[in-house]
Scaffold this motif. Structure first.
Motif, PDB file in Angstrom:
ATOM      1  N   TYR A 377       0.753  -1.019   0.279  1.00  0.00           N
ATOM      2  CA  TYR A 377       0.328   0.307  -0.132  1.00  0.00           C
ATOM      3  C   TYR A 377       0.478   1.107  -0.302  1.00  0.00           C
ATOM      4  N   LEU A 378       0.802   2.083  -0.674  1.00  0.00           N
ATOM      5  CA  LEU A 378       1.627   3.114  -0.963  1.00  0.00           C
ATOM      6  C   LEU A 378       0.264   4.767  -1.198  1.00  0.00           C
ATOM      7  N   THR A 379       1.048   5.876  -0.284  1.00  0.00           N
ATOM      8  CA  THR A 379       0.389   7.132  -0.672  1.00  0.00           C
ATOM      9  C   THR A 379       1.524   8.088  -0.836  1.00  0.00           C
ATOM     10  N   LEU A 380       0.799   9.046  -1.494  1.00  0.00           N
ATOM     11  CA  LEU A 380       2.218   9.970  -1.973  1.00  0.00           C
ATOM     12  C   LEU A 380       1.127  11.669  -1.661  1.00  0.00           C
ATOM     13  N   PRO A 381       2.272  11.912  -1.417  1.00  0.00           N
ATOM     14  CA  PRO A 381       2.047  13.460  -0.748  1.00  0.00           C
ATOM     15  C   PRO A 381       1.465  14.388  -1.355  1.00  0.00           C
ATOM     16  N   PRO A 382       0.891  14.905  -1.090  1.00  0.00           N
ATOM     17  CA  PRO A 382      -0.038  15.532  -2.159  1.00  0.00           C
ATOM     18  C   PRO A 382       0.138  16.685  -3.227  1.00  0.00           C
ATOM     19  N   GLY A 383      -0.396  16.846  -3.913  1.00  0.00           N
ATOM     20  CA  GLY A 383       0.345  17.663  -5.496  1.00  0.00           C
ATOM     21  C   GLY A 383       1.635  16.910  -6.097  1.00  0.00           C
ATOM     22  N   SER A 384       1.546  15.560  -5.784  1.00  0.00           N
ATOM     23  CA  SER A 384       3.187  15.020  -6.230  1.00  0.00           C
ATOM     24  C   SER A 384       2.893  14.127  -6.917  1.00  0.00           C
ATOM     25  N   VAL A 391       1.771   7.496  -9.063  1.00  0.00           N
ATOM     26  CA  VAL A 391       3.291   7.792  -9.441  1.00  0.00           C
ATOM     27  C   VAL A 391       3.515   8.952  -9.257  1.00  0.00           C
ATOM     28  N   PRO A 392       4.651   9.473  -9.104  1.00  0.00           N
ATOM     29  CA  PRO A 392       5.078  10.892  -8.843  1.00  0.00           C
ATOM     30  C   PRO A 392       5.033  11.446 -10.131  1.00  0.00           C
ATOM     31  N   GLU A 393       5.055  13.087 -10.093  1.00  0.00           N
ATOM     32  CA  GLU A 393       5.646  13.585 -12.103  1.00  0.00           C
ATOM     33  C   GLU A 393       7.593  13.337 -11.306  1.00  0.00           C
ATOM     34  N   GLU A 394       7.577  12.986 -10.076  1.00  0.00           N
ATOM     35  CA  GLU A 394       8.958  13.389  -9.835  1.00  0.00           C
ATOM     36  C   GLU A 394       9.640  12.019  -8.686  1.00  0.00           C
ATOM     37  N   PRO A 395       9.869  11.865  -8.911  1.00  0.00           N
ATOM     38  CA  PRO A 395      10.641  10.912  -7.053  1.00  0.00           C
ATOM     39  C   PRO A 395      11.052  11.621  -5.998  1.00  0.00           C
ATOM     40  N   VAL A 396       9.768  10.905  -5.009  1.00  0.00           N
ATOM     41  CA  VAL A 396      10.268  11.796  -3.892  1.00  0.00           C
ATOM     42  C   VAL A 396      10.741  11.283  -2.392  1.00  0.00           C
ATOM     43  N   PRO A 397      10.842  11.864  -1.693  1.00  0.00           N
ATOM     44  CA  PRO A 397      11.354  11.169  -0.083  1.00  0.00           C
ATOM     45  C   PRO A 397      10.214  10.224   0.011  1.00  0.00           C
ATOM     46  N   LEU A 398      10.716   8.954   0.808  1.00  0.00           N
ATOM     47  CA  LEU A 398       9.400   7.928   0.991  1.00  0.00           C
ATOM     48  C   LEU A 398       9.991   7.348   2.116  1.00  0.00           C
ATOM     49  N   VAL A 399       9.055   6.641   3.137  1.00  0.00           N
ATOM     50  CA  VAL A 399       9.277   6.399   5.085  1.00  0.00           C
ATOM     51  C   VAL A 399       8.272   4.861   4.224  1.00  0.00           C
ATOM     52  N   LEU A 400       9.598   4.125   4.265  1.00  0.00           N
ATOM     53  CA  LEU A 400       9.364   2.083   4.146  1.00  0.00           C
ATOM     54  C   LEU A 400       8.005   2.427   5.902  1.00  0.00           C
ATOM     55  N   ASP A 401       7.339   2.016   6.272  1.00  0.00           N
ATOM     56  CA  ASP A 401       6.980   1.598   7.309  1.00  0.00           C
ATOM     57  C   ASP A 401       6.129  -0.085   7.368  1.00  0.00           C
ATOM     58  N   VAL A 402       6.924  -0.191   8.126  1.00  0.00           N
ATOM     59  CA  VAL A 402       7.002  -1.852   8.466  1.00  0.00           C
ATOM     60  C   VAL A 402       6.273  -2.594   9.816  1.00  0.00           C
ATOM     61  N   HIS A 403       5.105  -3.413   9.061  1.00  0.00           N
ATOM     62  CA  HIS A 403       3.923  -3.781  10.541  1.00  0.00           C
ATOM     63  C   HIS A 403       4.676  -4.418  11.289  1.00  0.00           C
ATOM     64  N   GLY A 404       4.160  -4.637  12.503  1.00  0.00           N
ATOM     65  CA  GLY A 404       4.632  -5.433  13.553  1.00  0.00           C
ATOM     66  C   GLY A 404       4.520  -6.677  13.488  1.00  0.00           C
ATOM     67  N   GLY A 405       4.484  -7.248  14.919  1.00  0.00           N
ATOM     68  CA  GLY A 405       4.016  -9.176  14.655  1.00  0.00           C
ATOM     69  C   GLY A 405       5.357  -9.952  14.599  1.00  0.00           C
ATOM     70  N   PRO A 406       5.433 -10.411  13.186  1.00  0.00           N
ATOM     71  CA  PRO A 406       5.385 -10.542  12.094  1.00  0.00           C
ATOM     72  C   PRO A 406       4.024 -11.301  11.643  1.00  0.00           C
ATOM     73  N   TRP A 407       3.574 -11.709  12.242  1.00  0.00           N
ATOM     74  CA  TRP A 407       2.863 -12.617  11.965  1.00  0.00           C
ATOM     75  C   TRP A 407       1.135 -12.187  12.041  1.00  0.00           C
ATOM     76  N   ALA A 408       1.349 -10.482  11.485  1.00  0.00           N
ATOM     77  CA  ALA A 408       0.116  -9.535  11.206  1.00  0.00           C
ATOM     78  C   ALA A 408       0.103  -9.208   9.459  1.00  0.00           C
ATOM     79  N   ARG A 409      -0.638  -8.340   9.513  1.00  0.00           N
ATOM     80  CA  ARG A 409      -0.834  -7.510   8.091  1.00  0.00           C
ATOM     81  C   ARG A 409      -1.019  -6.228   8.090  1.00  0.00           C
ATOM     82  N   ASN A 430       3.491   0.518   2.910  1.00  0.00           N
ATOM     83  CA  ASN A 430       3.308  -0.464   3.813  1.00  0.00           C
ATOM     84  C   ASN A 430       3.953  -2.065   2.304  1.00  0.00           C
ATOM     85  N   VAL A 431       4.518  -2.972   3.124  1.00  0.00           N
ATOM     86  CA  VAL A 431       4.588  -4.229   2.256  1.00  0.00           C
ATOM     87  C   VAL A 431       3.848  -5.444   3.608  1.00  0.00           C
ATOM     88  N   ASN A 432       3.452  -6.153   2.729  1.00  0.00           N
ATOM     89  CA  ASN A 432       3.192  -7.137   3.235  1.00  0.00           C
ATOM     90  C   ASN A 432       4.252  -8.346   2.896  1.00  0.00           C
TER      91      ASN A 432
END
Length: 654
Positions: A377-384, A391-409, A430-432
């Motif tokens: 799941y991906l969310t992009l900055p407003p206006g990008s 896909v933004p018009e130009e690359p943006v800074p990214l935060v890879l937000d990793v879920h806990g568990g790991p047996w969760a989603r 977010n990456v499962n």
């Protein structure tokens, strides 16, 4: 001007969503209807702390406060089956020793039903026909095992039903009779023993191995006891819903999904029969079995934007409380009268977000290097992303937000972290990864003993996907997460030290050997599964393996800035897990910022503390990724945060 500078300039013109609006107390949440349909209830702040309120169904403006918590929010409450009281749980300072409390409809007297210091209560069984009783488990005698008691909700009396010296869990029927006892077997799977007249059979009737342990379980009886439902992956990959005739043993397939395990079900309030089911791969799908339920869901689907679901129902099933997530406006709850076909707004969870620049979430599959599809799941900055293609018009800074568990989603829908970080100028991903639940047993078991290996490779593959698709600026990628996500952050900065610009670890373990030595005692009946899926600390080979995948022993490899948040009372990931890696980094001269909360546990339940840590986090990210940040202001003084190390790193030098 660089691409990320251009993205930052676009975001600077967008309204800054205040941290308080995302992470402060909601106006209302947790709505429920009493089983008899006469009352509605919800959570709302009182003295700055989330408490339970109720009102007549037909006049929910006539509110009455039912609880009086003043230190920590009440984490969960429910209506007693007889609609004569409200039940709720509370712990102390995050220790997770939850006790059960009750308050009558007049709201004048709150009493603890399980007054055992250091013990933890769990619900074993409830009934549609016995309204004044519950089966509860309490581990006051032996912290490893929960004895089963019959709780009289009228008198508060507790009568011992079963003294437990070895079992991990139980299944009861509608008569509140224990029918099964479960325990872990030598393979890390589950043995299920039938109970007859209070005696547990010596041999299991049903068993799973490790492969099916997280995807096979009983799902309850019908009220008459003639049908036992199962979520079962044995002999297949995804967990399907089966109905078993308890007289003949014959099983019938009710529902299955090719890519996802069956998730929740709607059950008839009197018979207990399944009327509808759902499954979530990228997004949740609802499927009705009962025609009347199907018509009601179709009617709601025509009138509600985004996703929705049923969060509470009356015994006669004529009135529902429905949640609605429009995705780019605040979540709402509605009262639905099935007979009149009317939908009345009950509350908006966070009305202060009405009109805020909330961003859409994009669901996608990312391919791992060995071919696994990783639902993400991906969310992009407003206006990008003017054309909205993800896909933004130009690359943006990214935060890879990793879920806990790991047996969760991770799932699709409104996400406070996504909206917060996107508003600050970052893409959020977010990456499962393999080991996540909900996608069948093969996906879970692909993560066995792959901590810091293939599980981490999946995260790196997601980074490469984001860079390769022009989404992320390779030089401005952060990794963050809580619990397992905190561990993944430490792995990211130690095993792949050049990939990430910085990391944020929240209650993450640094040493898997000490993590397994200090798990809560009530997890002991399940410890074999930890050993099989992570590594076995009872053998020298296993201990060496656990050390090899523990970031603590690679602390000297960290070359990028790290922020750590920890609760002092965490029963799962002890404070020592953060203390020891901070000490190792300081010993090696590696800069680290360490924030300790003396009144928190596994995560930050008090909004004041959560907001304070997020204030530090966004200013930390702004320094290393170039996004914007709301000033820290007086958030620290309003919290219990203790900055144990690295105050100067986030610009808060004394």
């Amino acid at each position: 001007m660089t691409a990320t500078d251009t993205a930052a300039a676009r975001v600077s013109d967008v309204e800054l969503i205040l941290r308080d609006h995302l992470f402060g107390n909601p106006t209302r949440s947790g709505g429920k209807i009493s089983p008899d349909g006469k009352w509605v209830s919800w959570m709302a702040p009182w003295e700055g702390v989330m408490n339970v309120f109720m009102a007549p169904f037909d006049d929910h403006g006539d509110a009455r406060r039912m609880t009086s918590a003043t230190d920590r929010p009440i984490p969960m409450y429910l209506w007693a089956p007889d609609s004569r009281s409200i039940l709720y749980i509370r712990d102390k300072a995050g220790d997770e020793n939850f006790l059960l409390y009750q308050v009558g409809l007049d709201g004048k007297e709150e009493k603890c039903l399980t007054p055992f210091e250091g013990a933890r209560v769990g619900l074993v069984g409830g009934s549609e026909t016995i309204k004044d009783r519950l089966l509860v488990g309490i581990n006051d005698r032996d912290p490893r095992f929960h004895d089963v008691f019959m709780l009289n909700l009228t008198t508060g009396e507790l009568d011992l039903v079963f003294q437990n010296d070895e079992w991990a869990g139980f299944e009861a029927d509608d008569s509140l009779t224990l029918r099964w006892a479960m325990r872990q077997n030598a393979s890390g799977g589950t043995d299920m023993h039938e109970i007859t007249d209070g005696e547990v059979a010596e041999e299991p009737t049903e068993s799973t191995g490790l492969d099916d342990a997280l995807t096979t379980a009983m799902a309850g009886y019908t009220t008459d006891g003639n049908t036992l439902y199962w979520l079962d992956s044995r002999g297949r990959d995804t967990a399907a819903l089966f109905a078993q005739d308890t007289r003949t043993g014959e099983r019938r397939l009710i529902a299955e999904h090719p890519k996802a395990d069956i998730g929740s079900t709607l059950r008839h309030s009197q018979t207990g029969e399944v009327q509808a089911w759902s499954a979530t791969y990228l997004r949740t799908e609802h499927h009705a079995i009962d025609p009347g339920i199907g018509k009601a869901l179709d009617w709601l689907r025509e009138r509600l934007d985004g996703d929705f679901g049923v969060q509470s129902r009356t015994d006669d099933d004529r009135r529902w409380l429905v949640w609605n997530d429009p995705l780019t406006t605040p979540i709402k709850s509605y009262l639905f009268d099935r007979d009149a076909r009317t939908l009345t707004e009950f509350y908006t969870t966070r009305p202060e977000l009405d009109g805020a620049p909330l961003q859409p979430m994009h669901a996608t599959e990312i391919r791992s290097r060995d071919g696994l599809a990783l639902p993400s799941y991906l969310t992009l900055p407003p206006g990008s992303d003017p054309d909205g293609d993800g896909v933004p018009e130009e690359p943006v800074p990214l935060v890879l937000d990793v879920h806990g568990g790991p047996w969760a989603r991770d799932t699709y829908g409104f996400d406070r972290n996504h909206q917060w970080l996107a508003n600050r100028g970052y893409g959020v991903l977010n990456v499962n990864f393999r080991g996540s639940t909900g996608f069948g047993k093969s996906f879970i078991n692909a993560g066995n003993r792959e901590w810091a290996a293939k599980m981490h490779d999946d995260l790196i593959d997601a980074v490469e996907w984001a860079v390769g698709h022009g989404i992320a600026d390779r030089e401005k990628i952060a990794i963050m997460g809580g619990s397992y996500g905190g561990y993944a952050t430490l792995v990211g900065l130690t095993f792949t030290p050049e990939v990430f610009a910085c990391g944020v670890d929240i209650v993450g373990p640094s040493n898997l050997e000490t993590l397994l030595e200090t798990i809560p005692p009530y997890w002991e009946p399940l410890v074999k599964q930890f050993h099989e899926r992570m590594g076995d600390p009872t053998t020298e080979e296993g201990r060496e393996f656990l050390r090899s995948i523990s970031p603590l022993y690679r602390a000297g490899e960290i070359v990028k800035p790290l922020l750590i948040g920890q609760g002092a009372n965490d029963p799962r990931v002890k404070q020592a897990e953060s203390d020891q890696i901070v000490s190792a980094m300081e010993r090696d001269g590696v800069p680290v910022t360490y924030v300790l909360f003396p009144d928190e546990g596994h995560g930050f339940a008090r909004p004041e503390n959560n907001i304070a840590f997020n204030a530090i986090t966004e200013n930390f990210l702004a320094q290393y990724l170039g996004g914007r940040a709301e000033p820290v202001g007086d958030t620290l003084s309003a919290s219990t945060a203790e900055i144990r190390a690295g105050r100067e790193i986030v610009g808060m030098a004394d």
